[in-house]
Design a protein around this motif. Structure first.
Motif, PDB file in Angstrom:
ATOM      1  N   ARG A  75       0.846  -1.210   0.000  1.00  0.00           N
ATOM      2  CA  ARG A  75       0.000   0.000   0.000  1.00  0.00           C
ATOM      3  C   ARG A  75       0.872   1.249   0.000  1.00  0.00           C
ATOM      4  O   ARG A  75       1.676   1.450   0.913  1.00  0.00           O
ATOM      5  CB  ARG A  75      -0.897  -0.004   1.238  1.00  0.00           C
ATOM      6  CG  ARG A  75      -1.655   1.300   1.431  1.00  0.00           C
ATOM      7  CD  ARG A  75      -2.828   1.121   2.349  1.00  0.00           C
ATOM      8  NE  ARG A  75      -2.450   0.717   3.699  1.00  0.00           N
ATOM      9  CZ  ARG A  75      -2.161   1.562   4.683  1.00  0.00           C
ATOM     10  NH1 ARG A  75      -2.155   2.851   4.483  1.00  0.00           N
ATOM     11  NH2 ARG A  75      -1.855   1.108   5.882  1.00  0.00           N
ATOM     12  N   ASP A 135      -0.712   7.489   1.661  1.00  0.00           N
ATOM     13  CA  ASP A 135      -1.892   8.276   1.271  1.00  0.00           C
ATOM     14  C   ASP A 135      -1.467   9.506   0.490  1.00  0.00           C
ATOM     15  O   ASP A 135      -0.554  10.241   0.904  1.00  0.00           O
ATOM     16  CB  ASP A 135      -2.651   8.745   2.522  1.00  0.00           C
ATOM     17  CG  ASP A 135      -3.538   7.663   3.100  1.00  0.00           C
ATOM     18  OD1 ASP A 135      -3.490   6.520   2.613  1.00  0.00           O
ATOM     19  OD2 ASP A 135      -4.286   7.976   4.046  1.00  0.00           O
ATOM     20  N   ARG A 146     -10.202   2.669   4.225  1.00  0.00           N
ATOM     21  CA  ARG A 146      -9.524   2.225   2.989  1.00  0.00           C
ATOM     22  C   ARG A 146     -10.175   2.831   1.753  1.00  0.00           C
ATOM     23  O   ARG A 146      -9.506   3.233   0.805  1.00  0.00           O
ATOM     24  CB  ARG A 146      -9.556   0.692   2.940  1.00  0.00           C
ATOM     25  CG  ARG A 146      -8.977   0.086   1.675  1.00  0.00           C
ATOM     26  CD  ARG A 146      -8.935  -1.439   1.787  1.00  0.00           C
ATOM     27  NE  ARG A 146      -8.557  -2.039   0.522  1.00  0.00           N
ATOM     28  CZ  ARG A 146      -9.413  -2.367  -0.432  1.00  0.00           C
ATOM     29  NH1 ARG A 146     -10.717  -2.179  -0.258  1.00  0.00           N
ATOM     30  NH2 ARG A 146      -8.975  -2.907  -1.555  1.00  0.00           N
ATOM     31  N   SER A 181      -9.194   6.149  -0.069  1.00  0.00           N
ATOM     32  CA  SER A 181      -8.182   6.165  -1.124  1.00  0.00           C
ATOM     33  C   SER A 181      -8.687   5.582  -2.434  1.00  0.00           C
ATOM     34  O   SER A 181      -8.232   5.977  -3.511  1.00  0.00           O
ATOM     35  CB  SER A 181      -6.938   5.388  -0.670  1.00  0.00           C
ATOM     36  OG  SER A 181      -6.391   6.002   0.479  1.00  0.00           O
ATOM     37  N   TRP A 218      -3.919   6.340  -3.734  1.00  0.00           N
ATOM     38  CA  TRP A 218      -2.732   5.473  -3.693  1.00  0.00           C
ATOM     39  C   TRP A 218      -2.154   5.247  -5.084  1.00  0.00           C
ATOM     40  O   TRP A 218      -1.042   4.772  -5.234  1.00  0.00           O
ATOM     41  CB  TRP A 218      -3.102   4.100  -3.099  1.00  0.00           C
ATOM     42  CG  TRP A 218      -3.445   4.149  -1.642  1.00  0.00           C
ATOM     43  CD1 TRP A 218      -3.048   5.086  -0.730  1.00  0.00           C
ATOM     44  CD2 TRP A 218      -4.253   3.202  -0.927  1.00  0.00           C
ATOM     45  NE1 TRP A 218      -3.556   4.787   0.515  1.00  0.00           N
ATOM     46  CE2 TRP A 218      -4.302   3.631   0.425  1.00  0.00           C
ATOM     47  CE3 TRP A 218      -4.925   2.034  -1.283  1.00  0.00           C
ATOM     48  CZ2 TRP A 218      -5.006   2.939   1.407  1.00  0.00           C
ATOM     49  CZ3 TRP A 218      -5.621   1.350  -0.308  1.00  0.00           C
ATOM     50  CH2 TRP A 218      -5.663   1.795   1.031  1.00  0.00           C
ATOM     51  N   LEU A 234      -5.574   3.681   9.225  1.00  0.00           N
ATOM     52  CA  LEU A 234      -5.100   2.346   8.882  1.00  0.00           C
ATOM     53  C   LEU A 234      -3.700   2.164   9.471  1.00  0.00           C
ATOM     54  O   LEU A 234      -2.799   2.946   9.158  1.00  0.00           O
ATOM     55  CB  LEU A 234      -5.026   2.177   7.367  1.00  0.00           C
ATOM     56  CG  LEU A 234      -6.329   2.313   6.570  1.00  0.00           C
ATOM     57  CD1 LEU A 234      -6.037   2.125   5.078  1.00  0.00           C
ATOM     58  CD2 LEU A 234      -7.363   1.312   7.033  1.00  0.00           C
ATOM     59  N   HIS A 274      -3.989  -4.186   6.189  1.00  0.00           N
ATOM     60  CA  HIS A 274      -3.848  -2.885   5.537  1.00  0.00           C
ATOM     61  C   HIS A 274      -2.498  -2.691   4.873  1.00  0.00           C
ATOM     62  O   HIS A 274      -2.220  -1.632   4.330  1.00  0.00           O
ATOM     63  CB  HIS A 274      -4.066  -1.764   6.563  1.00  0.00           C
ATOM     64  CG  HIS A 274      -5.384  -1.849   7.246  1.00  0.00           C
ATOM     65  ND1 HIS A 274      -6.550  -2.089   6.564  1.00  0.00           N
ATOM     66  CD2 HIS A 274      -5.727  -1.727   8.547  1.00  0.00           C
ATOM     67  CE1 HIS A 274      -7.555  -2.118   7.423  1.00  0.00           C
ATOM     68  NE2 HIS A 274      -7.085  -1.914   8.627  1.00  0.00           N
ATOM     69  N   GLY A 277      -6.085  -4.921   0.868  1.00  0.00           N
ATOM     70  CA  GLY A 277      -6.661  -4.922   2.211  1.00  0.00           C
ATOM     71  C   GLY A 277      -6.989  -6.334   2.682  1.00  0.00           C
ATOM     72  O   GLY A 277      -6.177  -7.260   2.524  1.00  0.00           O
TER      73      GLY A 277
END
Ligand code: 15L
Length: 269
Positions: free
Chosen positions: A118, A121, A176, A179, A215, A246, A253, A258
């Motif tokens: 991930r 952000d 989540r 994003s 993301w 998160l 995460h 996820g």
């Protein structure tokens, strides 16, 4: 490309299909609806499985393009995914080839690359050319669909835009999704861009609204003419207050997909 007018919408009774049934016609589309379940309030919709060759042949006849949303949209057994998503998508492309349909928009998913780490952000760091990293059999079927689209472009000249959809719901309901949210109105805008852009060959694009906490990189979608108007940020304060940030070390995460990477939601049927 001249705007396609008649579009076959598979998965018309599903979540995204239901939203698009009302949002695409005002953009100039006449929809032909197809789903294995009856489409409520739509007596002309075709109720059939993609395995029903005759129904599929009739459904693709004379359409300008196909928006392919049908299939299992969560994790399931390999056998069920094989039939609904893998064979189903193959049968649709074969029917499109036989009928001379030149453009498909394929609903791929973030879960085709769900095991990608991930990104931070707002970094929009994830690129569309990242290797496939499916997080489930469901995600694997989306990788197959993307590769099938590439094959039908190279071999048969059928153009496809494969949209790796984030979370297309009326509102984001988790942190989540701040994003990954794709608002229904932006989804319709993106489908319109994918249906009308010139010379797409096979293009893979991430599909979300212009979220502050993005993301992934939306530049491929923007190059198709997509101009997102929505951002999940107005929902952020309430979701963060209720659910918290998160945690980066939480296995649920750590990756784009996820919980699909650890404990995927199972398709109920
Ligand atoms: C998907 O691909 C699913 O179809 C959808 O139900 C959501 O779970 C979405 O991904 C997501 O990752 O939020």
């Amino acid at each position: 490309m001249t705007a396609p007018r008649t579009v076959l919408l598979t998965g018309a009774a599903g979540g995204v299909g239901t939203l698009m049934r009302t949002l695409l016609p005002p953009l100039g589309y006449r929809l032909r609806l197809f789903d294995q379940r009856p489409v409520e309030g739509e007596p002309d919709a075709v109720t059939a499985e993609l395995a029903d060759a005759e129904a599929l042949r009739a459904a693709v006849h004379g359409v300008d393009a196909i928006v392919h949303l049908a299939g299992i949209s969560l994790e399931s057994s390999f056998e069920k995914i094989l039939r609904a998503n893998i064979e189903g998508t193959y049968r649709l492309y074969e029917a499109a080839r036989e009928a001379g349909v030149r453009r498909v928009v394929f609903a791929s998913s973030n879960h085709a690359v769900g095991f990608a780490p991930r990104p931070p952000d707002g970094s929009a760091a994830l690129q569309a050319d990242t290797p496939h990293r499916p997080d489930t059999f469901y995600g694997l079927s989306k990788c197959f669909g993307e590769d099938l689209a590439a094959l039908y472009w190279e071999r048969h000249g059928i153009e496809t835009v494969s949209l790796r959809i984030g979370s297309c719901f009326p509102e984001p309901t988790t942190v989540r999704m701040l994003s990954l949210w794709l608002s229904p109105a932006d989804c319709a805008r993106l489908l319109h861009a994918a249906l009308t852009a010139e010379g797409v060959g096979h293009t893979v694009a991430y599909a979300s609204s212009a979220n502050t906490r993005l993301w992934w990189d939306l530049s491929t979608a923007r190059a198709l003419g997509y101009d997102p108007q929505d951002d999940s940020e107005p929902y952020a304060a309430a979701l963060l207050a209720a659910q918290g940030e998160l945690a980066p070390d939480d296995p649920d995460h750590a990756h784009l997909g996820g919980t699909f990477c650890t404990n995927p939601p199972i398709w109920p049927h």
